[in-house]
Design a protein around this motif. Structure first.
Motif, PDB file in Angstrom:
ATOM      1  N   UNK A  63       0.846  -1.209   0.000  1.00 16.45           N
ATOM      2  CA  UNK A  63       0.000   0.000   0.000  1.00 16.45           C
ATOM      3  C   UNK A  63       0.875   1.250   0.000  1.00 16.45           C
ATOM      4  N   UNK A  64       1.907   1.229   0.843  1.00 12.06           N
ATOM      5  CA  UNK A  64       2.823   2.383   0.916  1.00 12.06           C
ATOM      6  C   UNK A  64       3.528   2.575  -0.419  1.00 12.06           C
ATOM      7  N   UNK A  65       3.954   1.473  -1.021  1.00 14.77           N
ATOM      8  CA  UNK A  65       4.684   1.553  -2.298  1.00 14.77           C
ATOM      9  C   UNK A  65       3.800   2.170  -3.380  1.00 14.77           C
ATOM     10  N   UNK A  66       2.594   1.657  -3.524  1.00 21.58           N
ATOM     11  CA  UNK A  66       1.727   2.155  -4.599  1.00 21.58           C
ATOM     12  C   UNK A  66       1.275   3.590  -4.334  1.00 21.58           C
ATOM     13  N   UNK A  67       1.173   3.977  -3.049  1.00 18.50           N
ATOM     14  CA  UNK A  67       0.857   5.400  -2.760  1.00 18.50           C
ATOM     15  C   UNK A  67       1.982   6.304  -3.288  1.00 18.50           C
ATOM     16  N   UNK A  68       3.234   5.853  -3.084  1.00 11.33           N
ATOM     17  CA  UNK A  68       4.378   6.689  -3.488  1.00 11.33           C
ATOM     18  C   UNK A  68       4.712   6.511  -4.966  1.00 11.33           C
ATOM     19  N   UNK A  69       4.395   5.343  -5.526  1.00 13.51           N
ATOM     20  CA  UNK A  69       4.760   5.059  -6.917  1.00 13.51           C
ATOM     21  C   UNK A  69       3.519   4.531  -7.653  1.00 13.51           C
ATOM     22  N   UNK A  70       2.605   5.407  -8.036  1.00 15.79           N
ATOM     23  CA  UNK A  70       1.341   4.959  -8.653  1.00 15.79           C
ATOM     24  C   UNK A  70       1.532   4.099  -9.894  1.00 15.79           C
ATOM     25  N   UNK A  71       2.611   4.294 -10.633  1.00 14.74           N
ATOM     26  CA  UNK A  71       2.880   3.476 -11.832  1.00 14.74           C
ATOM     27  C   UNK A  71       3.846   2.336 -11.523  1.00 14.74           C
ATOM     28  N   UNK A  72       4.037   2.073 -10.228  1.00 12.73           N
ATOM     29  CA  UNK A  72       4.954   1.002  -9.848  1.00 12.73           C
ATOM     30  C   UNK A  72       4.395  -0.377 -10.158  1.00 12.73           C
ATOM     31  N   UNK A  73       5.294  -1.325 -10.289  1.00 10.90           N
ATOM     32  CA  UNK A  73       4.877  -2.710 -10.567  1.00 10.90           C
ATOM     33  C   UNK A  73       5.783  -3.665  -9.802  1.00 10.90           C
ATOM     34  N   UNK A  74       5.199  -4.774  -9.342  1.00  8.31           N
ATOM     35  CA  UNK A  74       5.980  -5.775  -8.611  1.00  8.31           C
ATOM     36  C   UNK A  74       5.983  -7.076  -9.411  1.00  8.31           C
ATOM     37  N   UNK A  75       6.837  -7.992  -9.016  1.00  8.76           N
ATOM     38  CA  UNK A  75       6.870  -9.282  -9.718  1.00  8.76           C
ATOM     39  C   UNK A  75       6.051 -10.307  -8.945  1.00  8.76           C
ATOM     40  N   UNK A  76       6.348 -11.585  -9.113  1.00  5.67           N
ATOM     41  CA  UNK A  76       5.469 -12.641  -8.575  1.00  5.67           C
ATOM     42  C   UNK A  76       6.154 -13.488  -7.509  1.00  5.67           C
ATOM     43  N   UNK A  77       7.190 -12.949  -6.848  1.00  2.25           N
ATOM     44  CA  UNK A  77       7.966 -13.783  -5.919  1.00  2.25           C
ATOM     45  C   UNK A  77       7.853 -13.301  -4.471  1.00  2.25           C
ATOM     46  N   UNK A  78       6.622 -12.978  -4.057  1.00  2.38           N
ATOM     47  CA  UNK A  78       6.413 -12.471  -2.675  1.00  2.38           C
ATOM     48  C   UNK A  78       5.715 -13.512  -1.802  1.00  2.38           C
ATOM     49  N   UNK A  79       5.284 -14.606  -2.384  1.00  2.00           N
ATOM     50  CA  UNK A  79       4.646 -15.657  -1.580  1.00  2.00           C
ATOM     51  C   UNK A  79       3.252 -15.309  -1.117  1.00  2.00           C
ATOM     52  N   UNK A  80       2.615 -14.360  -1.783  1.00  2.00           N
ATOM     53  CA  UNK A  80       1.242 -13.970  -1.441  1.00  2.00           C
ATOM     54  C   UNK A  80       0.430 -13.815  -2.737  1.00  2.00           C
ATOM     55  N   UNK A  81      -0.915 -13.787  -2.628  1.00  2.00           N
ATOM     56  CA  UNK A  81      -1.729 -13.688  -3.849  1.00  2.00           C
ATOM     57  C   UNK A  81      -1.793 -12.255  -4.386  1.00  2.00           C
ATOM     58  N   UNK A  82      -0.665 -11.663  -4.554  1.00  2.00           N
ATOM     59  CA  UNK A  82      -0.578 -10.357  -5.220  1.00  2.00           C
ATOM     60  C   UNK A  82       0.663 -10.368  -6.102  1.00  2.00           C
TER      61      UNK A  82
END
Ligand SMILES: CC(C)[C@@H]1NC[C@@H](O)[C@H](O)[C@@H]1O
Length: 436
Positions: free
Chosen positions: A238-257
């Motif tokens: 949540x903090x990341x996307x608030x600061x980086x609205x066009x940010x993107x993450x990959x698939x290696x976090x071990x959660x359904x996101x």
């Protein structure tokens, strides 16, 4: 997922990422000082029982070194003497030829649209000005905030800037035996709340200081952060996307996101609907391996084919470069990157901003790959045009206006496409068909 499981955002992968198609990974860290692993040529394998004692990833040096009898243990003792620890190497790391602006200008010139350097790999050595540990490039060795310099240089070169972080493994703050199997990889890791907070605070520092466009986490995240609550992963996203609205993450976090899915030295078989990224080194290692020579590296033509095949399958290519400990870039790796860049500079519309066609290739016959431009133009990309003319598939016969770059294409009544002599030396030639 239990009822107390946090809710994760459902976010589309940003267009900038899907349009970018080609990025450069940079594995540079304390492991680059030793820069050694048993070299492995394409197609070579070791028995599964030697997979970790003979790990080909030079960035795994700190683990491989601890496996008794491993080639790395022998190399370390002969190179640095009995009693020198891996962590002692931090004070030998001078990075005297490190040139962040030169790196980023090169990556941009080679057609990369984003760059993802390692901020902290499994060894726990941090490359930024962190308040969480003294085991960092600011407190030891280079005594430089490498991440800050790379972020500024990347954005000055017009590149999107991402960061790699090792969320599952941190051998500096863990006290397990060395990882010697895939089972160890997922059990010899900390999942406790203190470590979860440590990772949260480190990534929060990076997000707040550098607003990375990509957060590339590796392997997994501490399990205790996967429930709702302070220092949770949900809070970090949540903090990341608030600061980086066009940010993107990959698939290696071990959660359904997840944002994009990742394939390490592998590809997709078809054309998935989801965004994904193929990643590999130029040789068999991500970290610099002085034991690798030209014969261990993928050649430039194969690199072009890898990029085109990946993009035709709805993927990005994140190609790794392995700087030496002193910060210089291995010349053989740079030569391949430049060769790929030359092809990309001559065929930008075959790659950037495209989207897949309804098939990425032909099941049999000519080695073709397809991509579609924003205006609907179809790119028919012929791999290895030196092999000569090819037949257009039936569903493309009779489509008017076929072109090779400047000139109209000659297509026989049976669909045979004559490849002009001037294009036959290329790794791939691009025939365009106007929107049908
Ligand atoms: C794809 C790349 C980021 C690799 N991921 C797994 C790691 O163990 C390996 O060293 C490398 O970083």
């Amino acid at each position: 997922l239990g009822e107390d499981a946090p809710r994760y955002p459902d976010r589309p992968v940003p267009d900038w990422y899907r349009d970018a198609k080609f990025g450069v990974f940079v594995h540079w860290g304390l492991y680059s000082v030793a820069g050694w692993a048993p070299p492995r040529r394409p197609g070579e394998d070791v028995p599964v029982e030697l997979e970790y004692s003979h790990h080909q990833y030079a960035e795994w040096y700190a683990n491989t070194l601890r496996i008794p009898g491993s080639p790395t243990a022998a190399y370390h003792e002969s190179s640095f003497g009995v009693g020198t620890s891996y962590e002692d190497l931090a004070d030998a790391w001078t990075a005297e030829r490190y040139d962040p602006d030169g790196w980023m200008r090169l990556f941009a010139a080679c057609g990369a649209r984003y760059v993802v350097p390692t901020a902290k790999h499994h060894d726990g050595f941090c490359l930024w000005d962190t308040a969480t540990t003294g085991f960092s490039s600011v407190h030891r060795g280079p005594r430089r905030d490498v991440v800050a310099e790379l972020a500024g240089a990347a954005r000055s070169a017009g590149l999107r800037f991402g960061l790699y972080y090792s969320g599952a493994l941190d051998w500096h703050v863990s006290h397990f035996p060395p990882i010697r199997s895939l089972t160890d990889l997922f059990t010899h890791r900390r999942n406790d709340p203190a470590f979860a907070r440590h990772c949260f605070e480190q990534v929060r520092e990076l997000v707040e200081a550098h607003r990375p466009d990509v957060l590339w986490n590796d392997i997994d995240w501490p399990d205790s952060a996967k429930a709702a609550g302070p220092y949770s992963l949900a809070e970090l996203f949540e903090h990341y996307y608030d600061l980086v609205p066009e940010g993107v993450v990959n698939d290696r976090w071990g959660v359904p996101h997840l944002g994009f899915r990742t394939r390490e030295y592998r590809t997709e078989t078809g054309t998935p609907a989801w965004a994904w990224e193929a990643t590999r080194g130029l040789g068999a290692s991500f970290g610099y391996n002085r034991a690798e020579d030209d014969t261990h590296l993928i050649d430039a033509t194969e690199l072009v084919h890898l990029l085109v095949d990946t993009v035709a399958k709805n993927g990005n290519l994140l190609l790794n470069i392995s700087p030496r400990g002193d910060g210089s870039l291995p010349e053989a790796q740079v030569a391949r990157l430049r060769e790929l860049g030359r092809w990309l500079a001559a065929h930008p519309d075959a790659v950037y901003g495209t989207r897949p066609w309804h098939r990425h290739a032909e099941p049999v016959g000519a080695p073709l790959r397809y991509t579609v431009r924003p205006d609907g133009t179809l790119n028919v990309i012929a791999l290895d045009p030196a092999h000569g003319d090819f037949r257009l598939p039936a569903d493309l016969l009779g489509r008017p206006g076929a072109h090779w770059g400047e000139g109209a294409a000659e297509i026989g009544p049976d669909g045979t496409v004559v490849i002009p002599e001037a294009l036959r030396h290329l790794p791939a030639a691009v025939l365009t068909l106007p929107p049908s």
